[in-house]
Design a protein around this motif. Structure first.
Motif, PDB file in Angstrom:
ATOM      1  N   ALA A  75      69.860   7.337  26.725  1.00 27.43           N
ATOM      2  CA  ALA A  75      69.078   8.893  27.455  1.00 27.43           C
ATOM      3  C   ALA A  75      68.520   8.033  28.494  1.00 27.43           C
ATOM      4  CB  ALA A  75      67.963   9.602  26.250  1.00 27.43           C
ATOM      5  N   GLU A  76      67.900   7.147  28.378  1.00 27.99           N
ATOM      6  CA  GLU A  76      66.379   6.637  29.890  1.00 27.99           C
ATOM      7  C   GLU A  76      67.439   6.453  30.789  1.00 27.99           C
ATOM      8  OE1 GLU A  76      63.071   3.758  30.229  1.00 27.99           O
ATOM      9  OE2 GLU A  76      63.203   4.591  28.030  1.00 27.99           O
ATOM     10  N   GLU A  77      68.282   5.617  30.022  1.00 23.40           N
ATOM     11  CA  GLU A  77      69.008   4.960  31.825  1.00 23.40           C
ATOM     12  C   GLU A  77      69.737   5.616  31.728  1.00 23.40           C
ATOM     13  OE1 GLU A  77      72.306   2.067  29.469  1.00 23.40           O
ATOM     14  OE2 GLU A  77      70.501   1.709  27.963  1.00 23.40           O
ATOM     15  N   VAL A  78      70.782   6.972  31.426  1.00 22.03           N
ATOM     16  CA  VAL A  78      70.777   8.112  32.174  1.00 22.03           C
ATOM     17  C   VAL A  78      70.476   8.788  33.333  1.00 22.03           C
ATOM     18  CG1 VAL A  78      71.969  10.389  31.682  1.00 22.03           C
ATOM     19  CG2 VAL A  78      72.718   8.161  30.418  1.00 22.03           C
ATOM     20  N   LEU A  79      68.668   8.431  32.659  1.00 23.04           N
ATOM     21  CA  LEU A  79      67.870   9.703  33.874  1.00 23.04           C
ATOM     22  C   LEU A  79      67.697   8.418  35.158  1.00 23.04           C
ATOM     23  CD1 LEU A  79      65.580  10.801  30.793  1.00 23.04           C
ATOM     24  CD2 LEU A  79      66.690  11.995  32.570  1.00 23.04           C
ATOM     25  N   GLU A  80      67.890   7.657  34.910  1.00 21.50           N
ATOM     26  CA  GLU A  80      67.192   6.847  35.677  1.00 21.50           C
ATOM     27  C   GLU A  80      68.844   6.643  37.049  1.00 21.50           C
ATOM     28  OE1 GLU A  80      66.994   2.689  34.618  1.00 21.50           O
ATOM     29  OE2 GLU A  80      65.154   3.412  33.339  1.00 21.50           O
ATOM     30  N   LEU A  81      69.773   7.306  37.170  1.00 18.89           N
ATOM     31  CA  LEU A  81      70.854   7.413  37.824  1.00 18.89           C
ATOM     32  C   LEU A  81      70.970   8.833  38.266  1.00 18.89           C
ATOM     33  CD1 LEU A  81      73.765   6.879  34.712  1.00 18.89           C
ATOM     34  CD2 LEU A  81      73.335   5.525  36.104  1.00 18.89           C
ATOM     35  N   GLU A  82      71.358   8.166  39.299  1.00 22.55           N
ATOM     36  CA  GLU A  82      71.190   9.565  40.972  1.00 22.55           C
ATOM     37  C   GLU A  82      72.838  10.294  40.516  1.00 22.55           C
ATOM     38  OE1 GLU A  82      70.175   8.362  44.743  1.00 22.55           O
ATOM     39  OE2 GLU A  82      68.598   6.615  43.658  1.00 22.55           O
ATOM     40  N   ASP A  83      72.849  10.789  41.134  1.00 22.42           N
ATOM     41  CA  ASP A  83      74.642  12.104  40.941  1.00 22.42           C
ATOM     42  C   ASP A  83      75.067  11.463  42.648  1.00 22.42           C
ATOM     43  OD1 ASP A  83      73.109  13.318  39.415  1.00 22.42           O
ATOM     44  OD2 ASP A  83      73.046  15.389  40.462  1.00 22.42           O
ATOM     45  N   GLY A  84      76.658  11.334  41.732  1.00 22.62           N
ATOM     46  CA  GLY A  84      77.624  10.746  42.832  1.00 22.62           C
ATOM     47  C   GLY A  84      77.915   9.011  42.808  1.00 22.62           C
ATOM     48  N   VAL A  85      76.360   8.196  41.962  1.00 22.67           N
ATOM     49  CA  VAL A  85      77.000   6.884  42.248  1.00 22.67           C
ATOM     50  C   VAL A  85      77.877   6.553  41.297  1.00 22.67           C
ATOM     51  CG1 VAL A  85      75.367   6.963  39.913  1.00 22.67           C
ATOM     52  CG2 VAL A  85      75.471   4.867  41.767  1.00 22.67           C
ATOM     53  N   SER A  86      78.432   5.646  41.681  1.00 21.21           N
ATOM     54  CA  SER A  86      79.342   4.823  40.583  1.00 21.21           C
ATOM     55  C   SER A  86      79.281   4.331  39.496  1.00 21.21           C
ATOM     56  CB  SER A  86      80.762   3.628  41.342  1.00 21.21           C
ATOM     57  OG  SER A  86      81.369   4.632  42.477  1.00 21.21           O
ATOM     58  N   VAL A  87      80.103   4.361  38.039  1.00 17.29           N
ATOM     59  CA  VAL A  87      79.115   3.771  36.610  1.00 17.29           C
ATOM     60  C   VAL A  87      80.347   2.749  36.167  1.00 17.29           C
ATOM     61  CG1 VAL A  87      77.270   5.449  36.539  1.00 17.29           C
ATOM     62  CG2 VAL A  87      79.609   6.268  35.498  1.00 17.29           C
ATOM     63  N   ASN A  88      79.810   1.910  35.598  1.00 16.28           N
ATOM     64  CA  ASN A  88      80.838   1.892  34.074  1.00 16.28           C
ATOM     65  C   ASN A  88      80.413   2.281  33.142  1.00 16.28           C
ATOM     66  OD1 ASN A  88      82.173  -0.370  35.673  1.00 16.28           O
ATOM     67  ND2 ASN A  88      80.815  -1.632  36.084  1.00 16.28           N
ATOM     68  N   GLY A  97      84.266  15.321  17.457  1.00 14.55           N
ATOM     69  CA  GLY A  97      85.240  14.918  18.241  1.00 14.55           C
ATOM     70  C   GLY A  97      84.749  15.325  19.939  1.00 14.55           C
ATOM     71  N   ARG A  98      83.307  14.441  19.713  1.00 14.68           N
ATOM     72  CA  ARG A  98      83.004  14.298  21.627  1.00 14.68           C
ATOM     73  C   ARG A  98      83.415  12.727  21.527  1.00 14.68           C
ATOM     74  NH1 ARG A  98      77.232  18.254  20.633  1.00 14.68           N
ATOM     75  NH2 ARG A  98      76.762  15.572  20.437  1.00 14.68           N
ATOM     76  N   TYR A  99      83.064  13.214  23.191  1.00 15.06           N
ATOM     77  CA  TYR A  99      82.988  11.427  23.717  1.00 15.06           C
ATOM     78  C   TYR A  99      81.696  10.931  23.533  1.00 15.06           C
ATOM     79  CZ  TYR A  99      87.406  12.464  25.161  1.00 15.06           C
ATOM     80  OH  TYR A  99      89.476  12.205  24.928  1.00 15.06           O
ATOM     81  N   GLU A 100      80.639   9.885  22.653  1.00 13.56           N
ATOM     82  CA  GLU A 100      79.978   9.625  22.597  1.00 13.56           C
ATOM     83  C   GLU A 100      79.032   8.071  23.642  1.00 13.56           C
ATOM     84  OE1 GLU A 100      77.079   8.483  19.400  1.00 13.56           O
ATOM     85  OE2 GLU A 100      78.168   9.620  18.677  1.00 13.56           O
ATOM     86  N   LEU A 101      78.745   8.438  24.009  1.00 14.23           N
ATOM     87  CA  LEU A 101      78.476   6.917  25.404  1.00 14.23           C
ATOM     88  C   LEU A 101      77.761   5.881  24.924  1.00 14.23           C
ATOM     89  CD1 LEU A 101      76.815   8.944  28.746  1.00 14.23           C
ATOM     90  CD2 LEU A 101      79.236   7.029  28.184  1.00 14.23           C
ATOM     91  N   THR A 102      78.137   4.737  24.834  1.00 10.44           N
ATOM     92  CA  THR A 102      77.388   3.465  24.035  1.00 10.44           C
ATOM     93  C   THR A 102      76.773   3.151  25.085  1.00 10.44           C
ATOM     94  OG1 THR A 102      79.220   2.524  24.428  1.00 10.44           O
ATOM     95  CG2 THR A 102      79.020   3.429  22.014  1.00 10.44           C
ATOM     96  N   LYS A 103      77.207   3.067  26.620  1.00  7.26           N
ATOM     97  CA  LYS A 103      76.603   2.351  27.183  1.00  7.26           C
ATOM     98  C   LYS A 103      77.071   3.136  28.534  1.00  7.26           C
ATOM     99  CE  LYS A 103      78.820  -1.704  28.866  1.00  7.26           C
ATOM    100  NZ  LYS A 103      79.354  -2.795  28.725  1.00  7.26           N
ATOM    101  N   ILE A 104      76.381   2.843  30.034  1.00 11.28           N
ATOM    102  CA  ILE A 104      76.987   2.886  30.589  1.00 11.28           C
ATOM    103  C   ILE A 104      75.712   2.590  31.966  1.00 11.28           C
ATOM    104  CG2 ILE A 104      75.080   5.208  31.006  1.00 11.28           C
ATOM    105  CD1 ILE A 104      76.745   6.688  32.733  1.00 11.28           C
ATOM    106  N   THR A 105      75.908   1.895  33.268  1.00 11.66           N
ATOM    107  CA  THR A 105      75.604   1.038  34.197  1.00 11.66           C
ATOM    108  C   THR A 105      76.161   1.635  35.993  1.00 11.66           C
ATOM    109  OG1 THR A 105      76.635  -0.709  33.488  1.00 11.66           O
ATOM    110  CG2 THR A 105      74.688  -0.777  32.861  1.00 11.66           C
ATOM    111  N   ALA A 106      74.645   1.195  36.171  1.00  6.36           N
ATOM    112  CA  ALA A 106      75.212   1.942  37.620  1.00  6.36           C
ATOM    113  C   ALA A 106      76.132   0.733  38.033  1.00  6.36           C
ATOM    114  CB  ALA A 106      74.138   2.637  38.633  1.00  6.36           C
ATOM    115  N   ILE A 107      76.850   1.016  39.684  1.00  9.62           N
ATOM    116  CA  ILE A 107      77.232   0.055  40.265  1.00  9.62           C
ATOM    117  C   ILE A 107      77.023  -0.302  40.837  1.00  9.62           C
ATOM    118  CG2 ILE A 107      79.253  -0.841  41.074  1.00  9.62           C
ATOM    119  CD1 ILE A 107      81.278   0.760  38.699  1.00  9.62           C
ATOM    120  N   ASP A 108      76.605  -1.212  41.804  1.00 11.36           N
ATOM    121  CA  ASP A 108      75.868  -1.263  42.976  1.00 11.36           C
ATOM    122  C   ASP A 108      76.846  -1.746  44.256  1.00 11.36           C
ATOM    123  OD1 ASP A 108      73.781  -2.067  42.178  1.00 11.36           O
ATOM    124  OD2 ASP A 108      73.745  -3.913  41.553  1.00 11.36           O
TER     125      ASP A 108
END
Length: 108
Positions: A75-88, A97-108
């Protein structure tokens, strides 16, 4: 008297052995669920649209928005993201049946 004491000890050993086997079976089941989730992890790239609520975000892939459950662990990683940023990001489909995130990072 010695026979009764011997039978009591034998009975206790049998009961504790059976309990130990049940715990092992339960832990095997949990481990198989975890390995099943891990083997179904999908990795993608998209555009972070934003947070829908406290535990759900939207990511757009090729113009199509999809929602993803955000577990407390990331959750903390998500809070650091800005809307409209590309992510892996990586996710799996959970038992609800829900998609559950295991990792998310902004692409520089």
């Amino acid at each position: 008297m010695k026979k009764i004491a011997g039978l009591m000890i034998l009975l206790i050993l049998i009961i504790t052995s059976a309990c130990g086997m049940q715990q092992s079976d339960a832990s095997k089941e949990v481990n198989s669920d975890q390995s099943e989730e891990t083997s179904n992890v999908v990795e993608k790239t998209g555009v972070y649209v934003g947070q829908i609520d406290g535990h759900t975000i939207e990511i757009s892939i090729d113009g199509e928005g999809e929602t993803y459950y955000t577990p407390p662990a990331i959750a903390e990683e998500v809070l650091e993201l800005e809307d409209g940023v590309s992510v892996n990001f990586s996710y799996f489909e959970n038992d609800k049946g829900r998609y559950e995130l295991t990792k998310i990072t902004a692409i520089d």
